[in-house]
Design a protein around this motif. Sequence first.
Motif, PDB file in Angstrom:
ATOM      1  N   HIS A   1       4.917   9.997  12.100  1.00  0.00           N
ATOM      2  CA  HIS A   1       4.213  10.787  13.104  1.00  0.00           C
ATOM      3  C   HIS A   1       4.995  12.038  13.411  1.00  0.00           C
ATOM      4  O   HIS A   1       4.999  12.512  14.538  1.00  0.00           O
ATOM      5  N   GLU A   2       5.658  12.559  12.381  1.00  0.00           N
ATOM      6  CA  GLU A   2       6.479  13.741  12.610  1.00  0.00           C
ATOM      7  C   GLU A   2       6.099  14.842  11.640  1.00  0.00           C
ATOM      8  O   GLU A   2       5.090  14.763  10.967  1.00  0.00           O
ATOM      9  N   HIS A   3       6.952  15.829  11.591  1.00  0.00           N
ATOM     10  CA  HIS A   3       6.766  16.945  10.678  1.00  0.00           C
ATOM     11  C   HIS A   3       7.876  16.842   9.654  1.00  0.00           C
ATOM     12  O   HIS A   3       8.929  17.450   9.806  1.00  0.00           O
ATOM     13  N   LEU A   4       7.635  16.053   8.636  1.00  0.00           N
ATOM     14  CA  LEU A   4       8.709  15.690   7.733  1.00  0.00           C
ATOM     15  C   LEU A   4       8.794  16.583   6.514  1.00  0.00           C
ATOM     16  O   LEU A   4       7.783  16.989   5.941  1.00  0.00           O
ATOM     17  N   SER A   5      10.010  16.866   6.111  1.00  0.00           N
ATOM     18  CA  SER A   5      10.251  17.597   4.882  1.00  0.00           C
ATOM     19  C   SER A   5      10.044  16.658   3.700  1.00  0.00           C
ATOM     20  O   SER A   5      10.037  15.430   3.853  1.00  0.00           O
ATOM     21  N   VAL A   6       9.902  17.231   2.534  1.00  0.00           N
ATOM     22  CA  VAL A   6       9.693  16.421   1.339  1.00  0.00           C
ATOM     23  C   VAL A   6      10.890  15.509   1.108  1.00  0.00           C
ATOM     24  O   VAL A   6      10.732  14.341   0.762  1.00  0.00           O
ATOM     25  N   GLU A   7      12.054  16.051   1.341  1.00  0.00           N
ATOM     26  CA  GLU A   7      13.270  15.263   1.165  1.00  0.00           C
ATOM     27  C   GLU A   7      13.274  14.041   2.094  1.00  0.00           C
ATOM     28  O   GLU A   7      13.596  12.937   1.679  1.00  0.00           O
ATOM     29  N   GLU A   8      12.895  14.275   3.353  1.00  0.00           N
ATOM     30  CA  GLU A   8      12.857  13.166   4.312  1.00  0.00           C
ATOM     31  C   GLU A   8      11.839  12.108   3.893  1.00  0.00           C
ATOM     32  O   GLU A   8      12.109  10.908   3.951  1.00  0.00           O
ATOM     33  N   LEU A   9      10.692  12.574   3.471  1.00  0.00           N
ATOM     34  CA  LEU A   9       9.674  11.642   2.984  1.00  0.00           C
ATOM     35  C   LEU A   9      10.186  10.887   1.762  1.00  0.00           C
ATOM     36  O   LEU A   9      10.029   9.664   1.639  1.00  0.00           O
ATOM     37  N   TYR A  10      10.819  11.630   0.875  1.00  0.00           N
ATOM     38  CA  TYR A  10      11.333  11.037  -0.359  1.00  0.00           C
ATOM     39  C   TYR A  10      12.317   9.915  -0.055  1.00  0.00           C
ATOM     40  O   TYR A  10      12.259   8.843  -0.667  1.00  0.00           O
ATOM     41  N   LEU A  11      13.183  10.138   0.906  1.00  0.00           N
ATOM     42  CA  LEU A  11      14.151   9.110   1.248  1.00  0.00           C
ATOM     43  C   LEU A  11      13.461   7.868   1.803  1.00  0.00           C
ATOM     44  O   LEU A  11      13.827   6.742   1.466  1.00  0.00           O
ATOM     45  N   LYS A  12      12.451   8.074   2.630  1.00  0.00           N
ATOM     46  CA  LYS A  12      11.708   6.935   3.164  1.00  0.00           C
ATOM     47  C   LYS A  12      10.997   6.183   2.036  1.00  0.00           C
ATOM     48  O   LYS A  12      10.944   4.958   2.018  1.00  0.00           O
ATOM     49  N   VAL A  13      10.445   6.940   1.113  1.00  0.00           N
ATOM     50  CA  VAL A  13       9.709   6.333   0.011  1.00  0.00           C
ATOM     51  C   VAL A  13      10.647   5.520  -0.872  1.00  0.00           C
ATOM     52  O   VAL A  13      10.317   4.415  -1.298  1.00  0.00           O
ATOM     53  N   LYS A  14      11.824   6.069  -1.096  1.00  0.00           N
ATOM     54  CA  LYS A  14      12.782   5.366  -1.948  1.00  0.00           C
ATOM     55  C   LYS A  14      13.170   4.013  -1.368  1.00  0.00           C
ATOM     56  O   LYS A  14      13.540   3.098  -2.098  1.00  0.00           O
ATOM     57  N   ALA A  15      13.099   3.915  -0.042  1.00  0.00           N
ATOM     58  CA  ALA A  15      13.419   2.637   0.587  1.00  0.00           C
ATOM     59  C   ALA A  15      12.438   1.559   0.123  1.00  0.00           C
ATOM     60  O   ALA A  15      12.821   0.412  -0.105  1.00  0.00           O
ATOM     61  N   SER A  16      11.173   1.926  -0.014  1.00  0.00           N
ATOM     62  CA  SER A  16      10.165   0.961  -0.482  1.00  0.00           C
ATOM     63  C   SER A  16      10.213   0.769  -1.984  1.00  0.00           C
ATOM     64  O   SER A  16       9.831  -0.270  -2.497  1.00  0.00           O
ATOM     65  N   GLN A  17      10.622   1.841  -2.670  1.00  0.00           N
ATOM     66  CA  GLN A  17      10.467   1.819  -4.123  1.00  0.00           C
ATOM     67  C   GLN A  17      11.530   2.712  -4.743  1.00  0.00           C
ATOM     68  O   GLN A  17      11.277   3.886  -5.025  1.00  0.00           O
ATOM     69  N   PRO A  18      12.735   2.130  -4.955  1.00  0.00           N
ATOM     70  CA  PRO A  18      13.893   2.922  -5.350  1.00  0.00           C
ATOM     71  C   PRO A  18      13.684   3.775  -6.604  1.00  0.00           C
ATOM     72  O   PRO A  18      14.272   4.830  -6.729  1.00  0.00           O
ATOM     73  N   GLY A  19      12.880   3.327  -7.519  1.00  0.00           N
ATOM     74  CA  GLY A  19      12.773   4.052  -8.774  1.00  0.00           C
ATOM     75  C   GLY A  19      11.960   5.332  -8.731  1.00  0.00           C
ATOM     76  O   GLY A  19      11.908   6.081  -9.691  1.00  0.00           O
TER      77      GLY A  19
ATOM     78  N   ASP B   1       0.082   5.142  -3.925  1.00  0.00           N
ATOM     79  CA  ASP B   1      -0.198   4.217  -2.825  1.00  0.00           C
ATOM     80  C   ASP B   1       0.982   4.148  -1.859  1.00  0.00           C
ATOM     81  O   ASP B   1       0.811   4.221  -0.641  1.00  0.00           O
ATOM     82  N   ILE B   2       2.163   4.004  -2.438  1.00  0.00           N
ATOM     83  CA  ILE B   2       3.348   3.881  -1.584  1.00  0.00           C
ATOM     84  C   ILE B   2       3.576   5.160  -0.789  1.00  0.00           C
ATOM     85  O   ILE B   2       3.831   5.125   0.419  1.00  0.00           O
ATOM     86  N   ILE B   3       3.463   6.302  -1.464  1.00  0.00           N
ATOM     87  CA  ILE B   3       3.710   7.565  -0.763  1.00  0.00           C
ATOM     88  C   ILE B   3       2.695   7.750   0.355  1.00  0.00           C
ATOM     89  O   ILE B   3       3.038   8.180   1.458  1.00  0.00           O
ATOM     90  N   LEU B   4       1.466   7.377   0.093  1.00  0.00           N
ATOM     91  CA  LEU B   4       0.446   7.493   1.136  1.00  0.00           C
ATOM     92  C   LEU B   4       0.775   6.581   2.313  1.00  0.00           C
ATOM     93  O   LEU B   4       0.703   6.999   3.476  1.00  0.00           O
ATOM     94  N   ASP B   5       1.164   5.351   2.014  1.00  0.00           N
ATOM     95  CA  ASP B   5       1.531   4.424   3.085  1.00  0.00           C
ATOM     96  C   ASP B   5       2.668   4.993   3.932  1.00  0.00           C
ATOM     97  O   ASP B   5       2.601   4.974   5.161  1.00  0.00           O
ATOM     98  N   VAL B   6       3.694   5.472   3.270  1.00  0.00           N
ATOM     99  CA  VAL B   6       4.845   6.005   4.002  1.00  0.00           C
ATOM    100  C   VAL B   6       4.432   7.209   4.826  1.00  0.00           C
ATOM    101  O   VAL B   6       4.792   7.325   6.005  1.00  0.00           O
ATOM    102  N   PHE B   7       3.659   8.086   4.224  1.00  0.00           N
ATOM    103  CA  PHE B   7       3.222   9.279   4.950  1.00  0.00           C
ATOM    104  C   PHE B   7       2.405   8.904   6.173  1.00  0.00           C
ATOM    105  O   PHE B   7       2.622   9.430   7.270  1.00  0.00           O
ATOM    106  N   LEU B   8       1.477   7.977   6.000  1.00  0.00           N
ATOM    107  CA  LEU B   8       0.604   7.604   7.108  1.00  0.00           C
ATOM    108  C   LEU B   8       1.364   6.880   8.218  1.00  0.00           C
ATOM    109  O   LEU B   8       0.933   6.877   9.370  1.00  0.00           O
ATOM    110  N   ALA B   9       2.497   6.288   7.868  1.00  0.00           N
ATOM    111  CA  ALA B   9       3.284   5.571   8.876  1.00  0.00           C
ATOM    112  C   ALA B   9       4.136   6.514   9.721  1.00  0.00           C
ATOM    113  O   ALA B   9       4.691   6.107  10.738  1.00  0.00           O
TER     114      ALA B   9
END
Lengths: 145, 145
Positions: B35-53, B25-33
């Motif tokens: 509007h770029e061409h993000l690498s997995v690492e970039e997405l991962y960092l954004k996701v960790k902000a919502s859910q560090p673990g 759910d969190i990853i989907l929310d972050v992804f949908l928010a």
Amino acid sequence: MILEKKKTFNAFAARQGLRSTRQRDIILDVFLATHEHLSVEELYLKVKASQPGIGQATVYRTLKLFVEAGLAREMMLPDGQTRYEHQLVGEHHDHLICTGCNAIIEFEDEQIEQLQRDIAKRHGFSLTAHKMQLFGLCPACSSKA
Amino acid sequence: MILEKKKTFNAFAARQGLRSTRQRDIILDVFLATHEHLSVEELYLKVKASQPGIGQATVYRTLKLFVEAGLAREMMLPDGQTRYEHQLVGEHHDHLICTGCNAIIEFEDEQIEQLQRDIAKRHGFSLTAHKMQLFGLCPACSSKA
DNA sequence: CAAGTTATTGAAAGTCGTTTTCAAAAGACC
DNA sequence: GGTCTTTTGAAAACGACTTTCAATAACTTG
Ligand SMILES: [Mn+2]
Ligand SMILES: [Mn+2]
Ligand SMILES: [Zn+2]
Ligand SMILES: [Zn+2]
């Protein structure tokens, strides 16, 4: 033709102050004798046939020199390996790739190239390169499926 | 729109017998928010902000699910990282990329698409996909150089 | 809702193509 | 030959990604 490419490389080497080595000569010979889109590993195996002691790192290093010298072009297919093919001055082509048997067909389309330049112009870009790959099934693979 | 995509994913998950988890759910929310061409690492960092673990492997795994579900498209730039972007049903675009500042401009060109189909047809290929990337300098980067 | 079953997770190890390191060997120049 | 540099090969390192595996969380059933 092969001789001419060797001269191209030697000129490049001289210009860059590179030394002439047995290894580079062999790798160039092997590369020039191919007519495919070979991965470094594939090239390396062919090279080892002529000269068993040669190192993989040398093949990696030398292929990059060929690109710099303008006689090879680097390409990436979705399999994650860098491949090298001959690059003739002033020539360019794109690729039609069969996802069934990995066959590669080369094509040139001046209309598409022009449209690409138009798109770049429309966005104020100065175009330096492009990559176009079409994926599908070749006639043989289509009929199998 | 975001809600609709969540439904698309939930439908896919149900169809595949996938469980609904907090992580997805969190990853989907972050992804949908984004509007770029993000690498997995970039997405991962954004996701960790919502859910560090959260684990990197989960982000890798989940993004592949999004592709299967039809709401993400995978793309490879020459930097060697897989990037993900939104995929709208029935839509397609290609990319014009500034090699100076890495800006990406999206474009569609039905003429080129038609010519691509023509080329495939001419060779008896049944076309399934294509990749086209134009490289150059954007107006800002051109004037700097 | 407790117990049982199965999918999912995160950390760490593994993989794979490629690059770097470094000491030995070879080329260039005198 | 002697000296100075470049090049080489082997091995280690790298980086993106994938796999493994034991713990945990999500469904299912009673
Ligand atoms: Mn080619
Ligand atoms: Mn895009
Ligand atoms: Zn085929
Ligand atoms: Zn730019």
